[in-house]
Write a protein that holds these residues in place. Structure first.
Motif, mmCIF file in Angstrom:
data_model
loop_
_atom_site.group_PDB
_atom_site.id
_atom_site.type_symbol
_atom_site.label_atom_id
_atom_site.label_comp_id
_atom_site.label_asym_id
_atom_site.label_seq_id
_atom_site.Cartn_x
_atom_site.Cartn_y
_atom_site.Cartn_z
ATOM 1 N N ARG A 7 -0.666 24.743 11.027
ATOM 2 C CA ARG A 7 -1.305 23.918 10.008
ATOM 3 C C ARG A 7 -1.249 24.692 8.707
ATOM 4 O O ARG A 7 -1.722 25.829 8.627
ATOM 5 N N CYS A 8 -0.701 24.106 7.681
ATOM 6 C CA CYS A 8 -0.339 24.860 6.482
ATOM 7 C C CYS A 8 -1.097 24.365 5.251
ATOM 8 O O CYS A 8 -1.228 23.157 5.030
ATOM 9 N N LEU A 9 -1.612 25.310 4.466
ATOM 10 C CA LEU A 9 -2.236 25.030 3.179
ATOM 11 C C LEU A 9 -1.611 25.924 2.121
ATOM 12 O O LEU A 9 -1.191 27.048 2.405
ATOM 13 N N ALA A 10 -1.570 25.409 0.906
ATOM 14 C CA ALA A 10 -1.108 26.206 -0.232
ATOM 15 C C ALA A 10 -2.285 26.455 -1.162
ATOM 16 O O ALA A 10 -3.165 25.599 -1.310
ATOM 17 N N LEU A 11 -2.311 27.633 -1.787
ATOM 18 C CA LEU A 11 -3.387 28.017 -2.700
ATOM 19 C C LEU A 11 -2.799 28.361 -4.066
ATOM 20 O O LEU A 11 -1.704 28.954 -4.145
ATOM 21 N N ALA A 12 -3.532 27.992 -5.103
ATOM 22 C CA ALA A 12 -3.066 28.246 -6.476
ATOM 23 C C ALA A 12 -4.266 28.419 -7.395
ATOM 24 O O ALA A 12 -5.416 28.155 -7.004
ATOM 25 N N PHE A 13 -4.012 28.862 -8.628
ATOM 26 C CA PHE A 13 -5.096 29.011 -9.589
ATOM 27 C C PHE A 13 -4.573 28.719 -10.994
ATOM 28 O O PHE A 13 -3.355 28.626 -11.239
ATOM 29 N N LYS A 14 -5.525 28.599 -11.921
ATOM 30 C CA LYS A 14 -5.181 28.340 -13.323
ATOM 31 C C LYS A 14 -6.348 28.797 -14.183
ATOM 32 O O LYS A 14 -7.503 28.482 -13.900
ATOM 33 N N THR A 15 -6.051 29.564 -15.204
ATOM 34 C CA THR A 15 -7.107 29.951 -16.153
ATOM 35 C C THR A 15 -7.351 28.804 -17.120
ATOM 36 O O THR A 15 -6.411 28.129 -17.557
ATOM 37 N N VAL A 16 -8.609 28.566 -17.420
ATOM 38 C CA VAL A 16 -8.978 27.475 -18.336
ATOM 39 C C VAL A 16 -9.796 28.071 -19.478
ATOM 40 O O VAL A 16 -10.308 29.198 -19.384
ATOM 41 N N PRO A 17 -9.934 27.336 -20.579
ATOM 42 C CA PRO A 17 -10.693 27.868 -21.726
ATOM 43 C C PRO A 17 -12.118 28.241 -21.330
ATOM 44 O O PRO A 17 -12.769 27.530 -20.557
ATOM 45 N N HIS A 18 -12.601 29.351 -21.843
ATOM 46 C CA HIS A 18 -13.943 29.832 -21.520
ATOM 47 C C HIS A 18 -14.999 28.837 -22.014
ATOM 48 O O HIS A 18 -14.903 28.305 -23.112
ATOM 49 N N GLY A 19 -15.968 28.601 -21.160
ATOM 50 C CA GLY A 19 -17.059 27.692 -21.506
ATOM 51 C C GLY A 19 -16.834 26.263 -21.045
ATOM 52 O O GLY A 19 -17.734 25.429 -21.172
#
Length: 911
Positions: free
Chosen positions: A214-226
């Motif tokens: 069973r497979c999952l992918a993980l990712a991220f993204k920086t967003v503007p502070h606040g």
């Protein structure tokens, strides 16, 4: 191994195939090291281009595993905790999310050379989620975008000092499609995600599926502070972290069950939401694709199936074994399409989203179990639970009471409403720190509905709007001092659509229900379905004081309170019942696949089942179900037990078989009598039977055994035979041929007995056949015998006795349609044996009691005549045994069948 922390030692040893006396073999060590990594270490692919395997002693020092641990901890709603009473680890939430928490614990924390082995110094309670708690303390969750079926992912916005990050997890194809950058494991840098790298990721994802992971992918993204919220539009331009593969193997008995289905001629269709490669790998493991190298024409994704022309879709349905990447609409489509092909459809499911297909299917089968619900020490202090308890108690027509005679709690009313009363009791009452434990001081009779009675005494019910199918909800107007409130409960989609405000659990305030909050509620409702929970929504609205009635128009501008999920797991005997169905040749289509995870859904019991119950070939309502469902159904299960359906199938088959045996016996006997009279007339011999003798045979000797045939026991293979077609006649061509053969023999044997006495019997005149045929001219000719011999009672008595005895032997033939008398002996139906004995006693009476013999124009028979009767009668058993053997072992039988037209042109079929 999923849930290894909650499995027994024997289960773990069985799963890995380990002999506890000898340990792992060298080949097992090598295989498991490559699959799972060595103890305390991590298996890592060092690059996409060159998939070299290495083992990490300090996995948290690896940038990708560092971010994997963060994302696994934060993008997660589950709980992993240690239970000292059971000395075991327990989970709350989805198994997939708990597995991600376990991953975070195995990775450990960065900055410590002794990680993760140093964590073993902690107590079991602290160790359960130490690393997860570390990341949750480092980051503050600001906003959550719940999983939705169309996105196939979820995201969470987290804040850490002066940095805000959105972590995402979901189906690999969804996550990878939204990624434009890639996190490098070598130095932690972020580089563009090239087409080659994207292709390699998709290839690696496919290889995970080939390993049934069973497979999952993980990712991220920086967003503007606040930033305080995120939307679906933010889920793009992501940075890919990695893939996580989790092994959730099918149970070892599934393969045997699948093979049993195939042996029984049962076609099983596996319907799942998982990706095609994973689904095909699992099907290979459970035996669905045994002896098949090419799956073309057998395995389809939902999108592939939808692209087929209508005629090819019909053909695909006839061959399909695997249906992957399905949505709820595909499940209902599959049920309807199979029913249009005159199939009786059974399906499994455990989520609310399965409801349309489960209601449409002829038989809906509940499977699976849900996760536990987190408990609060003082739940009534929570504003939402406080209102939930009020609404559950007041918007309710059921009764929960204690029966001292049975020492048990009993319910009156709908199980769903009784469950809401139990919820109110569990929540307890507000204003008491010791609630609900203090309630345990009450007697069982008082405790049954103490909290419910409290709320019913606090509020006076003024008016009730009952549940209707179009509204899918009910409401009740209640008065409390100077405040009038309308409480409503119903299907979540109906309640949420009527809500404009939301009750906050933090401080009890009421805030506007925004579009984002509405979408999140609908997503949470869907997730309840994923957890096999029957779901209801509750809401309220204040109305002007003194109002005495409410109408449907008042059911708007509601304030949403919350969702209630109720777990109704299948009984333990359901699995055995399912296996019995498969063995019986009943075609079982297992339809699953909710949010692209390897999970099965169970069906909710809804009022909306009524139309499907009416439409289905056999509508079966639960005994605890609604009156609407019961009135719309053909059957009602008093014990709500699917195993009762299987028992009913077996009993129904037995009754059907006995009916056929009764018809067979009566028709073959009557054919014999007709043949007897007809042949005698054609041959020109005297009448073989007098009218009073025929009347005796029809009323007495036929009636008793025919009645006793109805007491035949079930055939030993009654649940192994394939089901008959819906439109199949009771008497098929082959069966009618058997009737004719037996009937013709009965008639010929009767005539033969009559002729035997005149020509061969030692007590008879021993005429020639021509003299017998010219009996009418006896008085006009000179003969060596008196013409009165043609009025002798012996020949008709022999013929009548042959007819009676041959029908008794034929009655024994009807103990089973196809089973030999050596398998199903006369002892299986003593009623039939008794009826045969009684019939022969009555026949002896009319033969040997003079007044009766005169009445029926018969005479006593000698031993030689009885011997001839038995010789002529017994072959009917041999003939029927031969016919039964042909029925069991050959296809050389008379069948009247319509040839199915090929649905594709010849050139397309050839291709």
């Amino acid at each position: 191994m999923e849930d290894a922390y909650a499995r027994s030692v024997s289960e773990v040893l069985d799963f890995f195939g380990v002999d506890p006396a000898k340990g792992l073999s060298d080949s097992q060590v090598d295989h498991h090291s490559r699959m799972f990594g060595r103890n305390g270490m991590f298996l890592l692919f060092t690059s996409l281009a060159l998939p070299c395997l290495v083992f990490l002693d300090c996995p948290a020092q690896s940038p990708c595993l560092h971010y994997l641990a963060m994302c696994s901890s934060l993008c997660n709603d589950s709980v992993l905790q240690y239970n000292p009473d059971k000395d075991s680890y327990e989970k709350i939430g989805e198994s997939t999310e708990v597995a991600l928490r376990v991953l975070a614990e195995k990775v450990g924390l960065p900055g410590f050379d002794s990680m993760p082995s140093a964590l073993n110094m902690l107590s079991k309670h602290e160790r359960a989620s130490y690393c997860n708690h570390y990341w949750e303390n480092q980051f503050k969750k600001v906003y959550v975008l719940e999983f939705t079926r169309d996105r196939k992912m979820m995201s969470v916005l987290c804040s850490h000092k002066q940095m805000d990050v959105m972590f995402s997890k979901g189906a690999p194809e969804s996550i990878i499609a939204r990624c434009t950058k890639l996190l490098c494991n070598s130095d932690g840098s972020v580089v563009p995600l090239t087409a080659a790298s994207r292709a390699e990721l998709e290839s690696r994802f496919t290889s995970f599926g080939d390993e049934t992971l069973r497979c999952l992918a993980l990712a991220f993204k920086t967003v503007p502070h606040g930033q305080q919220t995120i939307s679906y539009d933010n889920e793009n331009d992501l940075t890919f972290i990695g893939l996580v593969g989790m092994l959730d193997p099918p149970r070892k008995e599934v393969r045997d069950a699948m093979l049993a289905c195939m042996t029984a001629g049962i076609r099983v269709i596996v319907v799942t939401g998982d990706n095609k490669s994973t689904a095909e790998s699992i099907c290979r493991k459970i035996g669905a694709f045994d002896n098949l190298a090419d799956f073309s024409g057998l395995s389809y994704t939902a999108s592939e199936f939808e692209r087929l022309p209508a005629m090819q879709q019909t053909t695909a349905l006839q061959r399909m074994t695997l249906f992957s990447r399905v949505e709820p609409s595909h499940k209902r489509m599959l049920v309807e399409a199979l029913q249009n092909q005159n199939e009786v459809v059974a399906m499994t499911g455990d989520g609310v989203n399965d409801a349309p297909a489960l209601k449409k299917a002829d038989i809906g089968i509940a499977m699976g179990s849900g996760t536990a619900v987190a408990k609060l020490d003082c739940p009534a202090q929570s504003p939402c639970l406080h209102y939930l308890a009020m609404c559950s108690s007041l918007c309710n027509d059921s009764v929960l009471q204690y029966n001292p005679d049975k020492d048990s709690y009993e319910k009156i009313g709908e199980s769903t409403e009784v469950a809401l009363r139990v919820l109110a009791e569990k929540v307890g009452l507000p204003g008491f720190d010791s609630m609900p434990s203090a309630l345990n001081m009450l007697s069982k009779h008082e405790r049954a509905s103490y909290c419910n009675h409290y709320w019913e005494n606090q509020f006076k019910k003024v008016y009730v709007l009952e549940f209707t199918r179009d509204r899918k909800m009910m409401s009740v107007l209640c008065s409390h001092k100077q405040m009038d409130v309308m409480f409503s409960k119903g299907a979540p989609e109906s309640i949420i659509a009527r809500c404009t405000k939301l009750l906050c659990n933090s401080d009890g305030s009421v805030v506007p229900l925004t579009a984002a909050s509405r979408a999140e509620l609908e997503s949470r409702f869907a997730s309840f379905g994923d957890e096999t929970l029957r779901c209801l929504a509750l809401a309220f609205r204040t109305v002007p004081h003194g109002q005495q009635t409410i109408s449907y128009d008042n059911e708007n501008d509601l304030t949403f309170i919350g969702l209630v999920g109720m777990l109704d797991p299948p009984r333990k005997e359901v699995r055995d019942a399912m296996l019995a169905c498969m063995t019986a040749g009943i075609r079982v289509i297992v339809v699953t696949g909710d949010n692209k995870r390897l999970k099965t859904h169970k069906f909710p019991s809804l009022l909306l089942s009524a139309p499907a119950l009416k439409k289905a070939d056999i509508g079966i309502a639960m005994g605890s179900g609604t009156a609407v469902a019961k009135s719309a159904s053909d059957m009602v299960l008093a014990d709500d037990n699917f195993a009762s359906i299987v028992a009913a199938v077996a009993e129904g088959r037995a009754i059907y078989n006995n009916t056929k045996q009764f018809i067979r016996y009566m028709i073959s006997s009557n054919i014999g009598e007709v043949v007897c009279i007809f042949v005698a007339a054609v041959l020109g011999i005297p009448d073989t039977l007098a009218p009073v003798q025929l009347l005796w045979v029809n009323l007495v000797t036929d009636g008793l055994p025919a009645t006793a045939i109805g007491f035949n026991k079930q055939d030993s293979d009654v649940m192994k035979a394939k089901p008959r077609k819906v439109g199949e006649a009771v008497v098929t061509g082959w069966l009618f041929f058997r009737y004719l053969v037996i009937g013709v023999y009965v008639g010929l044997a009767t005539v033969a007995g009559f002729i035997w006495w005149f020509i061969y019997s030692d007590g008879g005149p021993k005429l020639t056949y021509s003299e017998l045929m010219n009996f009418e001219t006896c008085a006009l000719r000179e003969t060596s015998y008196p013409c009165s011999i043609f009025e002798d009672r012996h020949p008709s008595t022999v013929a009548m006795t042959v007819l009676v005895v041959v029908e008794m032997f034929n009655a024994l033939n009807n103990l089973s349609e196809n089973q030999s008398l050596l398998v199903i002996t006369p002892r299986s139906n003593l009623w039939l044996v008794g009826s045969i004995i009684l019939t022969m006693v009555l026949h002896m009476l009319i033969l040997y009691v003079h007044p009766l013999a005169v009445l029926f124009s018969v005479t006593p028979l000698s031993w030689g005549e009885w011997t001839a009767v038995l010789y002529l009668s017994f072959p009917v058993i041999i003939i029927d045994e031969v016919l039964k053997f042909l029925s069991r072992n050959t296809g050389l039988r008379f069948r009247f069948r319509l040839r199915k037209m090929d649905l594709l042109p010849k050139d397309r079929r050839d291709r």
